[in-house]
Design an enzyme around this catalytic site. Structure first.
Site, short mmCIF file in Angstrom:
data_model
loop_
_atom_site.label_atom_id
_atom_site.label_comp_id
_atom_site.label_asym_id
_atom_site.label_seq_id
_atom_site.Cartn_x
_atom_site.Cartn_y
_atom_site.Cartn_z
N ASN A 9 0.86 -1.18 0.00
CA ASN A 9 0.00 0.00 0.00
C ASN A 9 0.90 1.23 0.00
O ASN A 9 1.48 1.58 1.02
CB ASN A 9 -0.89 -0.02 1.26
CG ASN A 9 -1.68 1.27 1.42
OD1 ASN A 9 -1.82 2.05 0.47
ND2 ASN A 9 -2.19 1.51 2.62
N TRP A 10 0.99 1.85 -1.16
CA TRP A 10 1.88 3.01 -1.28
C TRP A 10 1.32 4.24 -0.58
O TRP A 10 2.01 5.23 -0.44
CB TRP A 10 2.14 3.33 -2.76
CG TRP A 10 3.11 2.39 -3.43
CD1 TRP A 10 3.49 1.15 -3.01
CD2 TRP A 10 3.85 2.64 -4.64
NE1 TRP A 10 4.40 0.60 -3.88
CE2 TRP A 10 4.64 1.51 -4.89
CE3 TRP A 10 3.90 3.72 -5.53
CZ2 TRP A 10 5.48 1.41 -6.01
CZ3 TRP A 10 4.74 3.63 -6.64
CH2 TRP A 10 5.52 2.49 -6.87
N LYS A 11 0.07 4.22 -0.19
CA LYS A 11 -0.59 5.41 0.38
C LYS A 11 -0.37 6.58 -0.61
O LYS A 11 -0.30 6.35 -1.81
CB LYS A 11 -0.08 5.73 1.77
CG LYS A 11 -0.04 4.49 2.67
CD LYS A 11 0.17 4.84 4.11
CE LYS A 11 0.41 3.57 4.90
NZ LYS A 11 0.06 3.68 6.28
N HIS A 94 -9.59 1.12 5.01
CA HIS A 94 -8.28 1.30 5.65
C HIS A 94 -8.44 2.25 6.84
O HIS A 94 -9.24 3.19 6.78
CB HIS A 94 -7.27 1.87 4.64
CG HIS A 94 -5.87 1.87 5.15
ND1 HIS A 94 -5.39 2.82 6.02
CD2 HIS A 94 -4.85 1.00 4.95
CE1 HIS A 94 -4.13 2.55 6.32
NE2 HIS A 94 -3.77 1.45 5.69
N GLU A 96 -6.82 4.68 7.86
CA GLU A 96 -6.66 6.11 7.54
C GLU A 96 -7.91 6.66 6.88
O GLU A 96 -8.28 7.82 7.07
CB GLU A 96 -5.41 6.31 6.66
CG GLU A 96 -4.13 6.10 7.47
CD GLU A 96 -2.95 5.56 6.69
OE1 GLU A 96 -2.93 5.65 5.45
OE2 GLU A 96 -2.03 5.02 7.35
N GLU A 166 -5.57 -5.14 10.51
CA GLU A 166 -4.53 -4.13 10.70
C GLU A 166 -4.77 -3.38 12.01
O GLU A 166 -5.55 -2.42 12.04
CB GLU A 166 -4.57 -3.12 9.55
CG GLU A 166 -4.32 -3.72 8.19
CD GLU A 166 -3.74 -2.67 7.26
OE1 GLU A 166 -2.57 -2.81 6.91
OE2 GLU A 166 -4.43 -1.71 6.94
N GLY A 172 2.17 2.09 10.59
CA GLY A 172 3.09 3.21 10.44
C GLY A 172 3.81 3.60 11.71
O GLY A 172 4.43 4.67 11.77
N SER A 211 3.19 -2.36 10.19
CA SER A 211 4.65 -2.37 10.36
C SER A 211 5.29 -3.71 10.03
O SER A 211 6.26 -4.13 10.67
CB SER A 211 5.04 -1.90 11.78
OG SER A 211 4.61 -0.56 11.96
N GLY A 232 2.72 -1.19 4.23
CA GLY A 232 2.78 0.23 3.89
C GLY A 232 4.21 0.67 3.65
O GLY A 232 4.76 0.48 2.56
N GLY A 233 4.83 1.22 4.68
CA GLY A 233 6.18 1.79 4.56
C GLY A 233 7.17 0.92 3.80
O GLY A 233 7.84 1.40 2.88
C1 PEP Z 1 -0.87 0.06 5.85
O1 PEP Z 1 -0.87 1.22 5.46
O2 PEP Z 1 -1.80 -0.68 5.54
C2 PEP Z 1 0.24 -0.40 6.67
C3 PEP Z 1 0.20 -1.61 7.18
O3 PEP Z 1 1.28 0.48 6.86
P1 PEP Z 1 2.70 0.15 7.57
O4 PEP Z 1 3.19 -1.13 6.98
O5 PEP Z 1 3.56 1.31 7.22
O6 PEP Z 1 2.43 0.02 9.02
#
Ligand code: PEP
Length: 249
Positions: A9-11, A94, A96, A166, A172, A211, A232-233
């Site tokens: 997930n590049w956000k 999600h 966010e 999640e 994040g 994460s 994500g990251g």
């Molecule tokens: C996400 O945005 O779905 C996510 C899991 O982010 P991260 O891996 O950065 O925690």
């Protein structure tokens, strides 16, 4: 029998240059044949990714969609538009989107329906906050989020969803759920899904997100009810994302 899925997930990150860097790296990398790999991109990058990833064993996805198929919704994007530019998946719910854009369970269900209508595979995201975990309500919270969507679908629709657990406190933050913590919630979700239909409990693909990185992925993915990851990251770093894909194989 459940194929793992590793989805990045590049956000609201990335660039055309990053799309090209991933495409080049994935052209020469050894990708595990038994793992599905997806890139959940900002929508403007889908056309470039569709061209650059052509022929590679990866799928594309988007990060949200509007519940209506078309109309006077300035700035919004429909499921059919995403599909036209090669999206196979779309994230829905999600954390966010839930917290920053006020998408409640009703809004999430409407988007899941729109995704199904457009022929996309929704990846339904859910998870508890730190406060909810600390007060012992994790299972109740995720069960309610799950039921808010699955109660509104029929049997064949339910089978078309992937669910991503999640924990909000892990997204994040660099704080990952331990493999045991994640497994416990995944098992509870699977048991809840089995109440709709025994086969659904067995076949539903459940991802962990929060994460996940190249160092902790293997232990999380080794859990019996974790069928992949939403990342994500670490999905913005070519080598890290590749390493996670490989650890799912
Ligand atoms: C996400 O945005 O779905 C996510 C899991 O982010 P991260 O891996 O950065 O925690």
């Amino acid at each position: 029998m459940r194929r793992p899925l590793i989805a990045g997930n590049w956000k609201m990150n990335g660039s055309l240059a990053l799309v090209e860097r991933f495409a080049q790296a994935f052209t020469t990398a050894e990708l595990p044949a038994e793992v599905d790999i997806a890139f959940m991109l900002p929508a403007p990058y889908l056309p470039a990714a569709q061209r650059s990833f052509a022929g590679l064993p990866v799928s594309l996805g988007a990060q949200t969609l509007h519940p209506e198929p078309k109309g006077a919704y300035t700035g919004e994007i429909s499921g059919a538009m995403l599909k036209e530019f090669g999206a196979h998946y779309v994230l829905v719910g999600h954390s966010e989107r839930r917290s920053l854009f006020h998408e409640d369970d009703t809004a999430v269900l409407a988007r899941v329906r729109a995704a199904l209508q457009a022929g996309l595979e929704p990846v339904l995201c859910l998870g508890e906050t730190l406060e909810e975990r600390e007060t012992g309500s994790t299972e109740a919270v995720v069960s309610k989020q799950l039921a808010a969507v699955f109660d509104g679908l029929d049997e064949s629709e339910r089978r078309r969803l992937t669910v991503a657990y999640e924990p909000v406190w892990a997204i994040g933050t660099g704080k990952t759920a331990t493999p045991d913590q994640a497994q416990e919630v995944h098992l509870a979700l699977r048991q809840r899904l089995a109440q709709y239909d025994t086969a659904l409990g067995e076949t539903a693909r459940l991802l962990y997100g929060g994460s996940m990185n190249k160092d902790n992925a293997a232990a999380l993915l080794a859990q019996p009810d974790i069928d992949g990851g939403l990342i994500g990251g670490a999905s913005l770093q070519v080598d890290d994302f590749l390493a996670i894909c490989q650890s799912a194989g």
